[in-house]
Design a protein around this motif. Structure first.
Motif, PDB file in Angstrom:
ATOM      1  N   MET A 298       0.959  -1.264   0.094  1.00 48.62           N
ATOM      2  CA  MET A 298       0.168   0.041  -0.248  1.00 48.62           C
ATOM      3  C   MET A 298       1.013   1.148  -0.191  1.00 48.62           C
ATOM      4  O   MET A 298       2.047   1.165   0.382  1.00 48.62           O
ATOM      5  CB  MET A 298      -0.989  -0.206   1.245  1.00 48.62           C
ATOM      6  CG  MET A 298      -0.021   0.300   2.487  1.00 48.62           C
ATOM      7  SD  MET A 298      -1.320   0.634   4.120  1.00 48.62           S
ATOM      8  CE  MET A 298      -0.289   0.373   5.271  1.00 48.62           C
ATOM      9  N   TRP A 320      -3.594   4.074   0.388  1.00 52.01           N
ATOM     10  CA  TRP A 320      -3.701   3.962  -1.142  1.00 52.01           C
ATOM     11  C   TRP A 320      -3.349   2.591  -1.482  1.00 52.01           C
ATOM     12  O   TRP A 320      -2.331   1.878  -1.248  1.00 52.01           O
ATOM     13  CB  TRP A 320      -2.757   4.909  -1.898  1.00 52.01           C
ATOM     14  CG  TRP A 320      -3.018   6.245  -1.639  1.00 52.01           C
ATOM     15  CD1 TRP A 320      -2.775   6.975  -0.528  1.00 52.01           C
ATOM     16  CD2 TRP A 320      -3.964   7.313  -2.294  1.00 52.01           C
ATOM     17  NE1 TRP A 320      -3.492   8.317  -0.418  1.00 52.01           N
ATOM     18  CE2 TRP A 320      -4.256   8.479  -1.701  1.00 52.01           C
ATOM     19  CE3 TRP A 320      -4.620   6.992  -3.520  1.00 52.01           C
ATOM     20  CZ2 TRP A 320      -4.875   9.489  -2.027  1.00 52.01           C
ATOM     21  CZ3 TRP A 320      -5.252   8.069  -4.230  1.00 52.01           C
ATOM     22  CH2 TRP A 320      -5.229   9.579  -3.380  1.00 52.01           C
ATOM     23  N   LYS A 321      -4.330   1.823  -2.249  1.00 50.29           N
ATOM     24  CA  LYS A 321      -4.041   0.361  -2.508  1.00 50.29           C
ATOM     25  C   LYS A 321      -2.889  -0.096  -3.447  1.00 50.29           C
ATOM     26  O   LYS A 321      -2.680   0.932  -4.420  1.00 50.29           O
ATOM     27  CB  LYS A 321      -5.620  -0.138  -3.064  1.00 50.29           C
ATOM     28  CG  LYS A 321      -6.678  -0.158  -2.383  1.00 50.29           C
ATOM     29  CD  LYS A 321      -7.833  -0.769  -3.028  1.00 50.29           C
ATOM     30  CE  LYS A 321      -9.122  -0.494  -1.956  1.00 50.29           C
ATOM     31  NZ  LYS A 321     -10.221  -1.249  -2.997  1.00 50.29           N
ATOM     32  N   GLY A 322      -2.312  -1.043  -3.290  1.00 50.06           N
ATOM     33  CA  GLY A 322      -1.274  -1.212  -4.224  1.00 50.06           C
ATOM     34  C   GLY A 322       0.031  -0.858  -3.774  1.00 50.06           C
ATOM     35  O   GLY A 322       0.415  -0.120  -3.048  1.00 50.06           O
ATOM     36  N   PRO A 350      -3.624   4.366  -8.029  1.00 49.16           N
ATOM     37  CA  PRO A 350      -4.068   3.754  -6.930  1.00 49.16           C
ATOM     38  C   PRO A 350      -5.368   3.957  -6.361  1.00 49.16           C
ATOM     39  O   PRO A 350      -5.274   5.229  -6.473  1.00 49.16           O
ATOM     40  CB  PRO A 350      -2.674   3.934  -5.895  1.00 49.16           C
ATOM     41  CG  PRO A 350      -1.648   4.103  -6.829  1.00 49.16           C
ATOM     42  CD  PRO A 350      -2.305   4.798  -7.977  1.00 49.16           C
ATOM     43  N   GLN A 351      -5.915   3.502  -5.556  1.00 53.63           N
ATOM     44  CA  GLN A 351      -7.303   3.697  -5.274  1.00 53.63           C
ATOM     45  C   GLN A 351      -7.324   4.044  -3.604  1.00 53.63           C
ATOM     46  O   GLN A 351      -6.750   3.261  -3.029  1.00 53.63           O
ATOM     47  CB  GLN A 351      -8.353   2.814  -5.459  1.00 53.63           C
ATOM     48  CG  GLN A 351      -8.745   2.730  -6.986  1.00 53.63           C
ATOM     49  CD  GLN A 351      -9.015   3.874  -7.795  1.00 53.63           C
ATOM     50  OE1 GLN A 351      -9.861   4.462  -6.968  1.00 53.63           O
ATOM     51  NE2 GLN A 351      -8.279   4.404  -8.651  1.00 53.63           N
ATOM     52  N   GLU A 353      -8.149   4.273   0.486  1.00 50.04           N
ATOM     53  CA  GLU A 353      -9.017   4.023   1.621  1.00 50.04           C
ATOM     54  C   GLU A 353      -8.740   4.625   2.878  1.00 50.04           C
ATOM     55  O   GLU A 353      -7.426   4.598   3.062  1.00 50.04           O
ATOM     56  CB  GLU A 353      -9.242   2.273   1.535  1.00 50.04           C
ATOM     57  CG  GLU A 353      -9.837   1.481   0.476  1.00 50.04           C
ATOM     58  CD  GLU A 353      -9.833   0.097   0.646  1.00 50.04           C
ATOM     59  OE1 GLU A 353     -10.738  -0.429   0.258  1.00 50.04           O
ATOM     60  OE2 GLU A 353      -8.826  -0.268   1.635  1.00 50.04           O
ATOM     61  N   ARG A 355      -7.852   2.871   6.346  1.00 57.61           N
ATOM     62  CA  ARG A 355      -8.027   1.879   6.989  1.00 57.61           C
ATOM     63  C   ARG A 355      -7.508   1.786   8.501  1.00 57.61           C
ATOM     64  O   ARG A 355      -7.002   2.663   8.944  1.00 57.61           O
ATOM     65  CB  ARG A 355      -6.843   0.858   6.389  1.00 57.61           C
ATOM     66  CG  ARG A 355      -7.330   0.673   4.856  1.00 57.61           C
ATOM     67  CD  ARG A 355      -6.186  -0.226   4.302  1.00 57.61           C
ATOM     68  NE  ARG A 355      -6.194  -0.491   2.776  1.00 57.61           N
ATOM     69  CZ  ARG A 355      -5.474  -1.157   2.031  1.00 57.61           C
ATOM     70  NH1 ARG A 355      -4.285  -1.244   2.289  1.00 57.61           N
ATOM     71  NH2 ARG A 355      -5.916  -1.526   0.703  1.00 57.61           N
ATOM     72  N   VAL A 396     -11.724  -1.627   6.721  1.00 50.92           N
ATOM     73  CA  VAL A 396     -11.881  -0.505   5.972  1.00 50.92           C
ATOM     74  C   VAL A 396     -13.005   0.502   6.576  1.00 50.92           C
ATOM     75  O   VAL A 396     -14.274   0.159   6.861  1.00 50.92           O
ATOM     76  CB  VAL A 396     -12.484  -0.840   4.465  1.00 50.92           C
ATOM     77  CG1 VAL A 396     -12.698   0.473   3.706  1.00 50.92           C
ATOM     78  CG2 VAL A 396     -11.405  -1.696   3.704  1.00 50.92           C
ATOM     79  N   SER A 399     -14.372   3.911   2.114  1.00 53.22           N
ATOM     80  CA  SER A 399     -14.043   3.882   0.634  1.00 53.22           C
ATOM     81  C   SER A 399     -14.962   4.126  -0.161  1.00 53.22           C
ATOM     82  O   SER A 399     -16.295   4.123  -0.160  1.00 53.22           O
ATOM     83  CB  SER A 399     -13.754   2.381   0.585  1.00 53.22           C
ATOM     84  OG  SER A 399     -13.264   1.907  -0.884  1.00 53.22           O
TER      85      SER A 399
END
Length: 512
Positions: A298, A320-322, A350-351, A353, A355, A396, A399
């Motif tokens: 992430m 941020w994902k990834g 990147p998407q 979230e 968390r 999460v 989102s």
């Protein structure tokens, strides 16, 4: 779930916040509507890029623009606005020579074309000249205020006149610094690029700069590739550092820069296979705890809050994902594009979230494969694996598709490092800032302030001194509304429900 209306921006008004503006010679009076709370006194300071080209040479990345300090002054219900550029070496030399002289985050400085070939040759080999363009943050150290960025130079400023006082090289011989300093009991933070490790610093009251000392060091997964670190977390007794897969390649930084003329962005690389490592350390005494917390790859810039509860550390993050570096999508050409193109760029980025991770402080009390987290209010898990790593899965908290909850705030005076309920943030719509958000981290309920063609800055929470509840206070943000008669205003919102209390408008436009 996020159930608010997403604004579209087909007119492209957001492009104005990425344009150069001029500094002011004197403060401008603001027109106030509504009633400013009596406890709002003093100055609201904000720092950001304000100069996006020098002569005929453009800057290319959002974090290249030269630092401009903004100030709204509040006194007896009256408000004024003032701004000045921070007179760093990067700014002064650029304005003198009318070209980019010092390499910035995404813009390379080339030798003066008027110099002969021998002068240009030796310019390339004289070593790395690190920028002092302090465009990210301004905060107090001791009795003084400093403008900062993510290099080891900070700039002392007079927050009354906005004059630049002096450039300071931080004492420890490292080549980078976090732009966000968590302040508690004199503790702040920076990252150590030069040694491939991370560290917490403690600033001495009598001489905060010269007498600062390292409290604890964190090992890096790769000695010559430390992780990019923008912020960190602290509870009452622990430091929390998140080591993401976005790495700074030190050898590339030292060699490619001086020979080929690279910029900072050329020295980052991402490694999906390594995932994310989370480190903790005791604050008193400074002692690293060798627990191998791991989670999926992430990106991370901002921690919201961290606290201890029943043998666990709860860590809330704007993730941020990834593994890809989000800064790859903050080139000015992307941000100034037409709305449909802005959305297309954000679709492949990147998407975001919000968390929650939960770290057990006694991870060996249960057998392998069992969830170690027993807090009743979270679905986050931690599982011991056969190789001794503790795998973390988050809960999460928020989102929304390409809707980021970023630059977070909480009631720091009441809840910093403690169990809390509310977080506030700037809402990014496909990377364009167009709303102010509030999140209940317990129920996941959200509130939003937004107006058409209006682009706010990150909010500041100010507690009502007579308040009792965690959200008794106001949020303050600076908003640009390009089509309005007075296109810039300081907005004051009720932190309970994000309803407007007052605004102070000026007849001048701001940049990002």
């Amino acid at each position: 779930m996020y159930n608010h209306i997403f604004f579209e921006h087909p007119a492209g008004g957001y492009k104005k916040i990425f344009e150069t503006v001029e500094e002011l010679n004197e403060p401008l009076p603001a027109t106030v509507t509504g009633r400013i709370p009596s406890f709002i006194k003093g100055s609201l300071l904000r720092l950001g890029p304000g100069l996006f080209e020098v002569g005929s040479e453009p800057f290319y990345h959002l974090f290249d623009g030269q630092a401009l300090m903004h100030k709204f002054d509040f006194s007896n219900g009256q408000v004024t606005y003032f701004r000045k550029f921070v007179k760093t070496d990067a700014y002064v030399r650029a304005m003198t020579e009318k070209r980019v002289v010092i390499t910035e985050f995404g813009t390379c400085a080339y030798p003066d074309p008027c110099k002969n070939i021998f002068s240009r040759f030796f310019t390339y080999f004289k070593g790395v000249e690190v920028t002092d363009n302090c465009l990210v943050n301004v905060y107090p150290i001791g009795e003084d205020f400093y403008a900062v960025t993510e290099t080891n130079f900070i700039t002392k400023v007079n927050v009354e006149t906005l004059e630049t006082l002096k450039k300071v090289r931080q004492r420890l011989t490292v080549n980078g610094s976090s732009a966000h300093r968590e302040r508690r009991h004199g503790l702040q933070h920076r990252k150590l690029h030069g040694e491939g490790s991370l560290a917490g610093l403690q600033y001495h009251k009598s001489d905060p700069i010269e007498k600062s000392k390292v409290v604890v060091q964190f090992p890096s997964a790769e000695r010559f590739k430390p992780s990019y670190v923008h912020s960190f977390g602290m509870t009452e007794n622990y430091f929390v550092f998140v080591e993401t897969p976005v790495k700074i390649h030190l050898l590339k930084f030292l060699s490619a820069w001086s020979i080929r003329g690279s910029n900072y962005m050329d020295c980052f690389e991402s490694d999906e296979e390594k995932g994310t490592w989370i480190h903790i350390a005791r604050k008193h005494p400074g002692e690293y705890i060798d627990y191998k917390f791991r989670t999926a790859a992430m990106g991370l810039f901002h921690h919201i809050n961290c606290y201890e509860d029943s043998g666990f550390i709860v860590v809330d993050l704007c993730a941020w994902k990834g593994f890809e570096f989000v800064y790859n999508y903050l080139w000015l050409a992307n941000l100034r594009a037409n709305w449909d193109e802005v959305k297309r760029n954000a679709m492949i980025a990147p998407q975001p979230e919000v968390r929650r991770y939960v770290l057990p402080l006694d991870p060996y009390r249960e057998e392998q494969g069992k969830n170690l987290v027993c807090l009743p209010y979270t679905t986050a898990t931690a599982t011991m694996r056969a190789d001794g790593t503790i795998w973390l899965e988050p809960e999460v908290l928020f989102s929304g598709p390409r809707q980021a909850f970023e630059f977070p705030q909480i009631n720091y005076k009441m809840n910093n490092g403690k169990n809390y309920t509310y977080a506030y943030a700037l809402g990014l719509n496909h990377f364009i800032p167009d709303r102010i958000c509030k999140l209940n981290v317990k129920t996941k309920e959200t509130w939003v302030w937004q107006e058409p063609d209006s682009y706010p800055s990150e909010p500041l929470f100010v507690q009502n001194p007579d308040g009792v509840d965690e959200d008794d206070g106001v949020l303050m943000t600076i908003v640009v509304s390009p089509g309005a008669q007075r296109p810039t205003f300081c907005l004051i919102l009720n932190a309970k429900d994000l309803s407007e209390i007052a605004r102070a408008e000026v007849d001048i436009i701001l940049c990002r």
